[in-house]
Structures are given as structure tokens and as C-alpha cells.
Design an enzyme around this catalytic site. Structure first.
Site, PDB file in Angstrom:
ATOM      1  N   ASP A 132       3.392  -4.209   8.096  1.00 41.90           N
ATOM      2  CA  ASP A 132       2.392  -3.497   7.761  1.00 41.90           C
ATOM      3  C   ASP A 132       1.243  -4.490   8.055  1.00 41.90           C
ATOM      4  OD1 ASP A 132      -0.138  -2.319   6.823  1.00 41.90           O
ATOM      5  OD2 ASP A 132       0.774  -1.498   5.029  1.00 41.90           O
ATOM      6  N   GLN A 181      -4.045  -4.823   6.957  1.00 40.72           N
ATOM      7  CA  GLN A 181      -5.141  -5.719   6.614  1.00 40.72           C
ATOM      8  C   GLN A 181      -5.012  -7.110   6.984  1.00 40.72           C
ATOM      9  OE1 GLN A 181      -7.575  -5.307   4.702  1.00 40.72           O
ATOM     10  NE2 GLN A 181      -6.753  -3.172   4.181  1.00 40.72           N
ATOM     11  N   CYS A 208      -4.900   2.567  -3.743  1.00 36.68           N
ATOM     12  CA  CYS A 208      -3.677   2.938  -2.973  1.00 36.68           C
ATOM     13  C   CYS A 208      -2.560   2.034  -3.060  1.00 36.68           C
ATOM     14  CB  CYS A 208      -3.718   3.250  -1.342  1.00 36.68           C
ATOM     15  SG  CYS A 208      -5.072   4.444  -0.925  1.00 36.68           S
ATOM     16  N   LYS A 233      -9.926  -0.604  10.853  1.00 33.80           N
ATOM     17  CA  LYS A 233     -10.170  -1.883   9.929  1.00 33.80           C
ATOM     18  C   LYS A 233     -10.509  -2.908  11.076  1.00 33.80           C
ATOM     19  CE  LYS A 233      -7.051   0.053   6.158  1.00 33.80           C
ATOM     20  NZ  LYS A 233      -7.727   0.272   5.465  1.00 33.80           N
ATOM     21  N   HIS A 264       0.854  -1.165  -0.057  1.00 30.99           N
ATOM     22  CA  HIS A 264       0.137  -0.029   0.154  1.00 30.99           C
ATOM     23  C   HIS A 264       1.022   1.238  -0.037  1.00 30.99           C
ATOM     24  CE1 HIS A 264      -2.826   3.070   1.927  1.00 30.99           C
ATOM     25  NE2 HIS A 264      -3.673   2.269   1.711  1.00 30.99           N
TER      26      HIS A 264
HETATM   27  N1  PLP Z   1      -1.482  -0.680   4.527  1.00 35.41           N
HETATM   28  C1  PLP Z   1      -2.471  -1.402   4.100  1.00 35.41           C
HETATM   29  C2  PLP Z   1      -2.010  -2.574   3.651  1.00 35.41           C
HETATM   30  C3  PLP Z   1      -3.706  -0.849   4.050  1.00 35.41           C
HETATM   31  O1  PLP Z   1      -4.729  -1.790   3.298  1.00 35.41           O
HETATM   32  C4  PLP Z   1      -4.001   0.413   4.454  1.00 35.41           C
HETATM   33  C5  PLP Z   1      -5.295   1.075   4.350  1.00 35.41           C
HETATM   34  O2  PLP Z   1      -6.194   0.630   3.216  1.00 35.41           O
HETATM   35  C6  PLP Z   1      -3.103   1.225   4.983  1.00 35.41           C
HETATM   36  C7  PLP Z   1      -1.674   0.519   5.290  1.00 35.41           C
HETATM   37  C8  PLP Z   1      -3.225   2.515   5.624  1.00 35.41           C
HETATM   38  O3  PLP Z   1      -4.166   2.741   6.732  1.00 35.41           O
HETATM   39  P1  PLP Z   1      -4.841   3.676   7.448  1.00 35.41           P
HETATM   40  O4  PLP Z   1      -5.324   4.531   6.388  1.00 35.41           O
HETATM   41  O5  PLP Z   1      -5.862   3.317   8.193  1.00 35.41           O
HETATM   42  O6  PLP Z   1      -3.635   4.634   8.067  1.00 35.41           O
END
Ligand code: PLP
Length: 405
Positions: free
Chosen positions: A200, A203, A364, A226, A123
């Protein structure tokens, strides 16, 4: 024994609605999941009954809120099986957690000519902070590619790691491909060379119960919204041995020990990384979400989520002209696709007319779009409150829309 989503859907009244005259089918859980009433009620307590700023005053409201905030940290420590609660830092979400590490770890440990490894399926939140840091420091970003199934080409890692590698940052589960990455193997390989690994978990945490000691990750980042918790809440787990050596990320109240105009000394972890008034109501809500998850049978929940994904994959594969992106052997919660001849935005809008919420766009993850040479995708994503009937409704809707085009 199996998991009955209908029993727990009463905890999620938002799901019991008509959207555009049709029963809502919410399949955008990877973007944000819904919150059970238990979370909302716990947060309301602190907004309606006992609100006081934490760690500052001696009055009753402040004491109660401070106690709940630190209790929340302990609930999360226990859930993650972290060694100590000081290793749990409250942030606004995964994005802030990763920026914190990229910034502070980068300041302490990364120098000109050093290298950072990420993967092709990250992401943007796990690419851009590293890229910004590399630019500041004159370091280099290297990338583990993925293959046609959407699995990381792990064998490339050995050649990507050099004496200059300072950290590896990898997603637990891809938000586009659904791939569950072999994070334990990556950590093992990295640790052989004393390289720390950030996972990270945006997910990953919503699907898997994480034991940070067993996994032995150095950092694990996730978002509350999430994970059935509130927006603006999140966690960075970090091993003390790193956090102690990292300089603060943001400066301000509470992160200090003593301030003079000549010099400021800093508080200990976790407070060193929690400058200003944190989103304490969010943190308390996130802990309530975790307590809620702990009240469910996790094995059954995971099996149900896997059944939903498998059923949806089997159904969608029967649709002519539909391409699924990501066919890894191990997947979780996410099914992205395109249908030939239908623009993903049209598909998303028409599905919404039928009460079905999915995500459309670049998700993203520009490098994944580039890999498949597409501009956009449609993404359906599943949570434990989804039902097989909803998957069937989704499938029938796609058939109907395809016939329309
Ligand atoms: N990393 C992953 C794999 C994600 O799917 C997301 C959000 O969709 C993020 C990071 C960023 O999360 P946040 O917008 O809650 O900070």
C-alpha cells in the site's frame, strides 16, 4: 545545495492565502496534497479544449485524449520502472487498487483455510477489503504486530507465514506513525516461499521514488491526490504473471474482447481491469503531477522533507504533556500526537482559527488507536512545499493553545 520551498510555492497558489485572517499553514498533506498549476492546466486542456472519450471513436478529440491517456500510462510506467505499461492499471485510488487485488487475486488464488497477512498499522483500506474477501472465502486474516516505537515486529513474520499463506499486504509508510516499513525485507522473505506481496503505497509514493523492479513487489497501489495529482485518480501496478491469471474486477465496456449472451471473453491487461469510462482526465493529471515531481531534484526534496519532520519532532518533544505516536528510526512525513488535557478535536479547531490545517480523529486506523488506547489523535503531515518557518508557527501555536488550557 539545499531545496528552496519558496521557489516552488509559486506553483501552488492555493498555499498563498489567509485562512481565518492568518497565513495558511497546510499540514494535512497525508490526507491530500495540493496540486501545482501545471497539473490543473494540463487537466483543463482536456476539459476546455479537446475532450473526447478514449479508446472508442475515430474523431480528433477522441484520438488526442486516447493518446494522452496512454502517454500518461507510459509516464507512470517509466517513473515506476515497470517492465511494461500493461502492468500499470488506472484506478480511482489506493482503495480501489487494493479492492481490485483482494477481489480478483482472492477469487483466483484464495480458498477455504488459506491465510492472508497484513500488519497492525494498516489503514482501513488495507484491512477491510482483505477481511471481506476472507469472509467470502473462509480464509483467515493474520496480523504482524508493531512494537512500542511503532516498528513492525518483523521477526514474527517467519512464524506467521505457513504453507497456507497466499498473500502479504503491507503499508510502505504508516499514515499514523510515519514508520517506513522494511518492505524489501518482507518481500524477500515472502518470495522465498513464493508468496506475493502487495504494498500500500498511498503514503510511500508521495515521499519515495519507487522502482518496482528493484523492490520486486508483486503489487504497488497509490493515489493521485496524495501525490500532487487529482482526486479520483490512482494506480495499481501489478506483475503481469499475476494480472494475467486474475479474473476481471468490474464488468462493462472496454474490459471485454467479445460479448454474446452465451459467453463473454475478456480484453487483455491493463484494459481487462479498466471497465467503463475511466477517469482519463484524472489519469492525465496524475501523469502531469509525476512529470512535475521528475522536474525536481528528488534527493534534495527528500532531504528537505526529512528536515521538516526532524525539526517538528524536536520542537514538539519539548512541549510538556505532548505524546508523539510513532518513534521509528525510519519515518517519513507524518507526526501524530496528543496533548494531555486538550481534546484533539478542540486542538484541531483552534489550530484552524490560527490558519493551521491538521488532521484530527481516528485516522482510518482503528487498530492503531486501540494499540495506544486512545480515541483520537492529531496528525501533522509535511510536503516539500512546507517551510521551516511554518513548522515554527505550528510549534508556537501549540505552545499558545496549551497555555490557554
Ligand atoms: N492507505 C493509506 C496508508 C492511506 O493513508 C490512505 C489514505 O489516507 C489510503 C490507503 C486510502 O487512500 P484513498 O482514500 O486515496 O483511496
Amino acid at each position: 545545495m539545499s531545496f528552496d520551498p519558496l521557489k516552488i510555492r509559486k506553483d501552488f497558489p492555493i498555499l498563498d492565502q489567509k485562512v481565518n485572517g492568518k497565513s495558511l499553514v497546510y499540514l494535512d498533506n497525508a490526507a491530500t496534497s495540493q496540486r501545482p498549476v501545471q497539473v490543473v492546466e494540463r487537466m483543463n486542456e482536456f476539459s476546455l479544449i479537446t475532450n473526447g472519450n478514449i479508446h472508442r471513436a475515430t474523431h480528433t478529440f477522441a484520438n488526442k485524449t486516447t493518446e494522452a491517456f496512454e502517454q500518461a500510462r507510459e509516464i507512470i510506467r517509466s517513473y515506476l520502472n515497470a517492465t511494461e505499461s500493461a502492468e500499470v492499471i488506472f484506478t480511482s485510488g489506493t482503495t480501489e487498487s487494493i479492492n481490485l487485488v483482494a477481489h480478483s487475486f482472492g477469487d483466483a488464488f484464495i480458498h477455504e483455510g488459506d491465510e492472508v497477512i497484513v500488519t497492525e498499522m494498516e489503514h482501513h483500506a488495507n484491512i477491510v477489503p482483505w477481511q471481506m474477501m476472507c469472509e467470502r472465502k473462509g480464509a483467515k486474516l493474520k496480523v504482524i504486530p508493531f512494537n512500542e516505537k511503532g516498528e513492525l515486529s518483523i521477526d514474527t513474520l517467519d512464524s506467521l507465514i505457513t504453507g497456507k499463506t497466499k498473500i502479504i499486504a503491507v503499508t510502505h509508510v504508516s499514515n499514523v506513525l510515519g514508520t517506513v516499513n522494511p518492505v524489501a525485507t518482507i518481500i524477500e522473505k515472502a518470495h522465498l516461499k513464493n508468496i506475493p506481496v502487495l504494498i500500500d503505497g498511498a503514503q510511500g509514493a508521495p515521499h519515495f521514488q519507487i522502482d518496482v523492479q528493484t523492490l520486486d513487489c508483486d503489487f504497488y497501489a497509490f493515489s493521485g491526490h496524495k501525490l500532487y495529482g487529482p482526486t479520483g485518480s490512482g494506480v495499481l501496478y501489478g506483475k503481469r504473471k499475476w494480472l494475467d491469471q486474475m479474473p476481471p474486477f468490474l464488468g462493462g465496456g472496454e474490459m471485454i474482447d467479445r460479448v454474446t449472451f452465451g459467453k463473454t471473453t475478456f480484453n487483455e491487461i491493463p484494459y481487462k481491469f479498466e471497465a467503463g469510462t475511466p477517469n482519463y482526465v484524472g489519469a492525465i493529471g496524475l501523469a502531469a503531477a509525476i512529470s512535475y515531481l521528475e522536474s525536481l531534484d528528488h534527493t534534495l526534496v527528500l532531504k528537505h522533507e526529512q528536515n521538516l519532520l526532524q525539526f517538528a519532532s524536536e520542537k514538539l518533544k519539548t512541549i510538556n504533556g505532548l505524546t508523539i505516536y510513532g518513534e521509528a528510526n525510519e519515518k517519513a512525513g507524518v507526526l501524530s500526537f496528543n496533548i494531555e488535557g486538550i481534546h484533539p478535536f478542540d486542538l484541531g479547531t483552534l489550530l484552524d482559527q490560527l490558519g493551521i490545517a491538521v488532521r484530527t480523529g481516528r485516522l482510518c486506523a482503528d487498530p492503531i488507536m486501540d494499540h495506544f488506547e486512545v480515541e483520537n489523535m492529531v496528525r501533522s503531515s509535511f510536503a516539500f512545499y512546507n517551510t521551516m518557518e511554518e513548522v515554527e508557527v505550528f510549534y508556537q501555536a501549540l505552545i499558545r493553545l496549551k497555555a490557554m488550557f
